[in-house]
Design a protein around this motif. Structure first.
Motif, mmCIF file in Angstrom:
data_model
loop_
_atom_site.group_PDB
_atom_site.id
_atom_site.type_symbol
_atom_site.label_atom_id
_atom_site.label_comp_id
_atom_site.label_asym_id
_atom_site.label_seq_id
_atom_site.Cartn_x
_atom_site.Cartn_y
_atom_site.Cartn_z
ATOM 1 N N ARG A 95 -8.218 3.568 7.113
ATOM 2 C CA ARG A 95 -7.852 3.381 5.701
ATOM 3 C C ARG A 95 -7.143 2.055 5.487
ATOM 4 O O ARG A 95 -7.440 1.328 4.541
ATOM 5 C CB ARG A 95 -6.916 4.521 5.255
ATOM 6 N N GLU A 138 -7.324 0.526 1.905
ATOM 7 C CA GLU A 138 -7.020 1.721 1.111
ATOM 8 C C GLU A 138 -5.660 2.309 1.484
ATOM 9 O O GLU A 138 -5.296 3.367 0.994
ATOM 10 C CB GLU A 138 -8.091 2.795 1.355
ATOM 11 N N THR A 194 -1.514 2.909 2.096
ATOM 12 C CA THR A 194 -0.286 2.811 1.320
ATOM 13 C C THR A 194 0.875 2.672 2.297
ATOM 14 O O THR A 194 0.713 2.893 3.501
ATOM 15 C CB THR A 194 -0.045 4.077 0.479
ATOM 16 N N LYS A 209 -3.798 -6.449 0.261
ATOM 17 C CA LYS A 209 -5.220 -6.118 0.464
ATOM 18 C C LYS A 209 -5.979 -7.290 1.087
ATOM 19 O O LYS A 209 -7.094 -7.613 0.677
ATOM 20 C CB LYS A 209 -5.899 -5.719 -0.857
ATOM 21 N N ARG A 255 -12.221 -4.019 0.904
ATOM 22 C CA ARG A 255 -12.813 -3.904 -0.426
ATOM 23 C C ARG A 255 -11.800 -4.350 -1.476
ATOM 24 O O ARG A 255 -10.603 -4.256 -1.268
ATOM 25 C CB ARG A 255 -13.209 -2.450 -0.681
ATOM 26 N N VAL A 298 -11.564 0.669 -4.890
ATOM 27 C CA VAL A 298 -11.012 1.768 -4.112
ATOM 28 C C VAL A 298 -11.029 3.057 -4.935
ATOM 29 O O VAL A 298 -10.525 3.094 -6.050
ATOM 30 C CB VAL A 298 -9.555 1.451 -3.699
#
Lengths: 549, 174
Positions: free
Chosen positions: A477, A482, A484, A532, A542, A547
């Motif tokens: 991820r 993606e 956190t 990112k 991406r 996302v």
């Protein structure tokens, strides 16, 4: 064969070698064979024949000369000239060079730090003897240590000598070898076994393969001495199926040693008997773990079991078993020959002797090196390794494979020994050393190792089977953009769990690459999560709007 | 090793077919005295001789070594080296060890995957090409490395790898 006959054989061989004016040693270990060294050897043999020099010049295949990136390598004795990147077309020039001046354009400067900074104990015969001839090994003092042990020393004296040397297990964990031997010697059992762990599964490590390909008899001799010391009569060598050449040379070596009665019943006319069998692995990383390895020898799935009881007390088929790594056994003959005190003088306070490393990755000189313990990482990477190619910047060096960690620039002056590497969150490991530069993304590297451990997990215990899968998912991820900041916390928590609760070394050390990169390269994780972006440009991130919620 | 079981009086287990290659497998088992611990060695022989291990082979080995069929299946599926399906005519093994990974092995793998539509462990529909990924071939000094039908090639690029496979296609086309 008796001791006297063996000494005569050694003398005869030495004389036979000295009859040649010079020897051309062509490396025939896997690395150089890949570069075509077998054809080079044939071409040189032909060139020697064409000039009618067969009686003066000996052309022989030898073990690894170290600098794998510049193969095929040739070593000319007694001139001490090293040629590199030789092609079959160069053969006539090299033979001509024996009578006139050496071929300048192929010479590898002998004062190169790559060669000068090394210290060879385990690899002392590598590059000078033919690994497929037991006579070559005997001529350079091979099996003398076994004779000494069998005729002049008691088993406890042998153990005493090994203890004095301070030798620690070269498989990675660094358990004192003398202590392990004395535990097995003291254990009660109707029979005992000696196992040589040659299941070198760490990606990026090939020291054991090279030792077996370059000097297989040294390992057999070490095993026989160990068997005498602990009272075993049967030994196994567990080799990976991925190493066909090492398997072939070991088979040859065992057959030759049996023929000369250096293995088998009543070795050299003494009461000591010891035989060795080969067992071929079948591609399971976890079988490098000792209890899994024993299960595999027993013909079962290679899953580990809880320890204690340790193999020293309850091992193969329930009998006391000594398991050591290839390099550990390879250190034994010189220790017995020269004494434990000689060995203890080399290295640092708590890590004695030398260590063989496989230097690879983003470094100019890739290959196999043997250095005294206590040398700094900077000396290895920048002096011996020649630094980073293409003017790129050094980022980290990875030691210990999937169980180790990434060591950043600020620790480059760290002495290489068991304790120092552990202190900075890595391990000595079996000896793989991968250099990384600015083009490597540390999060991606962590993901690579976790993916490795995930698919190599045997599935027996939950923390490892499920934990590594979730670690991988978290890292996937993050590298996909993606992640956190909460994922980072989860990652740390999960690492702690997998580390503390897994059954065997595979799971217990699987989080190390993640933990060490989190410790030293946290900013890279944060760049993936907050900005990112992948600073090294490796991960395909991406854009934020793509996302899924 | 455990005390040798009485191996002499057992009825001979007949091989699944009269294929002469079973004699090689039987020789391996005989060499190990039909001991159950010879299982992995025997499976190595089966795979070497037949190229893969099918159900008939597993049943035969299980009976001959007196090991439960479930254990044989467990072992065959546990170890990466054993395969239940026949391999393609040509085999390409891409090394995914650390050194190879750092030096661009994923790109090589991707190029082959894209061109031939197969993932590691798969074979093309025409049975010509099998793609495999290896953990580490121990040739890290020459990374990235791949094996083409047993021949190890180092310092490889994606283009070189595709060229090598195309050469097989051309040779077979002739």
């Amino acid at each position: 064969m008796t001791v006297d006959e063996l000494q005569q054989l050694a003398l005869k061989e030495q004389e036979a070698k000295q009859r040649y004016r010079c020897r051309i040693n062509v490396c025939v270990a896997t690395g150089c064979i890949m570069c075509g060294s077998e054809r080079v050897k044939e071409a040189i043999e032909e060139a020697v024949k064409a000039r009618g020099l067969e009686k003066e010049v000996l052309v022989q295949g030898v073990g690894c000369l170290g600098l794998c990136s510049a193969g095929p390598m040739i070593y000319v004795e007694p001139d001490g000239i090293i040629y590199h990147k030789v092609t079959p077309e160069d053969a006539p020039a090299i033979v001509q060079g024996l009578v006139s001046t050496p071929v300048e354009r192929l010479i590898c400067p002998p004062d190169l730090p790559f060669f000068k900074r090394q210290m060879k104990i385990v690899m002392e015969n590598s590059g000078t003897i033919d690994p497929e001839r037991i006579e070559d090994y005997i001529a350079v003092g091979g099996y003398q240590a076994l004779i000494k042990a069998l005729t002049e020393m008691s088993p406890s004296e042998v153990i005493e000598e090994v203890t004095k040397s301070g030798l620690r297990g070269r498989g990675g964990a660094g358990y004192p070898t003398g202590l392990k031997w004395s535990t097995v010697a003291k254990a009660n059992g109707a029979r005992k076994f000696v196992i040589c762990n040659a299941d070198e599964g760490d990606p990026g490590a090939y020291m054991d393969r090279t030792i077996l390909e370059s000097d297989p008899h040294r390992v057999l001799e070490g095993m026989a001495i160990a068997a005498y010391a602990v009272g075993a009569q049967q030994g196994f060598i567990y080799v990976r199926a991925e190493y066909p050449l090492a398997i072939k040379r070991l088979r040859t070596a065992i057959r030759q040693a049996e023929r000369l009665n250096l293995l088998g019943n009543n070795i050299l006319g003494t009461t000591f008997s010891f035989s060795v069998e080969l067992r071929i692995g079948a591609g399971a990383f976890v079988c490098g773990e000792e209890t899994a390895l024993m299960a595999s020898i027993e013909g079962k799935r290679g899953t580990p079991r809880p320890r204690p009881p340790y193999p020293a007390e309850y091992g193969l088929w329930g009998y006391p078993t000594l398991i050591n790594n290839v390099e550990t056994f390879a250190n034994i003959p010189p220790i017995i020959r020269n004494g434990g005190e000689w060995f203890a003088k080399i290295g640092t306070e708590r890590s004695k002797g030398t260590k063989v490393f496989a230097l690879a990755g983003r470094v100019v000189n890739t290959g196999l090196i043997e250095v005294p313990m206590g040398i700094t990482l900077r000396e290895i990477v920048f002096d011996i390794g020649g630094g980073i190619p293409e003017g790129k910047r050094f980022k980290a060096v990875q030691t210990g494979g999937p169980s180790g960690g990434c060591i950043p620039e600020q620790f480059l002056d760290l002495p290489v020994d068991y304790e120092s590497l552990t202190k900075v969150g890595s391990i000595m490991g079996s000896g793989g050393m991968i250099v990384m530069d600015e083009t490597s993304c540390m999060v991606d590297v962590a993901k690579f190792f976790v993916e490795f451990c995930m698919s190599e997990s045997c599935g027996k215990c939950v923390p490892c089977r499920v934990g590594t899968a979730h670690l991988y998912e978290l890292l996937r991820r993050i590298t996909a953009g993606e992640g956190t900041m909460r994922d980072l916390e989860l990652l740390e928590e999960l690492c702690d769990l997998v580390k503390s609760a897994s059954l065997c070394g595979l799971g217990q050390t699987a989080p190390n690459p993640v933990l060490s990169t989190l410790r030293y390269f946290r900013h890279e994780y944060e760049a993936h999560i907050l900005d990112k972006t992948c600073p090294a440009g490796v991960c395909a991130i991406r854009r934020a709007e793509e996302v899924p919620a | 090793m455990p005390a040798a079981a009485a191996t002499l009086e057992r009825p001979r287990v007949t091989p699944p077919s009269d294929d002469k290659r079973w004699r090689i497998v039987e020789a391996t088992m005989r060499r190990h005295g039909y001991q159950p611990h010879a299982l992995i060695e025997t499976l190595h022989t089966v795979q070497e001789t037949f190229g893969y291990i099918d159900e008939d082979a597993m049943r035969f080995v299980a009976q001959a070594l007196r090991v439960p069929l479930s254990q044989v299946y467990g072992v065959v599926t546990f170890y990466h080296f054993f395969t239940l399906k026949p391999q393609g005519e040509h085999i390409c093994v891409v090394c995914l060890g650390t050194a190879c990974y750092i030096k661009g092995a994923p790109q090589i793998l991707e190029a082959i995957e894209r061109t031939y539509g197969i993932k590691p462990g798969e074979t093309t529909k025409d049975g010509k090409l099998s793609l495999l990924a290896a953990r580490c071939l121990g040739a890290c000094g020459l990374a990235p490395v791949a094996v083409f039908d047993g021949q190890v090639v180092g310092k490889l690029t994606p283009e070189d790898a595709l060229k090598q496979i195309r050469r097989w296609e051309e040779d077979d086309g002739r």
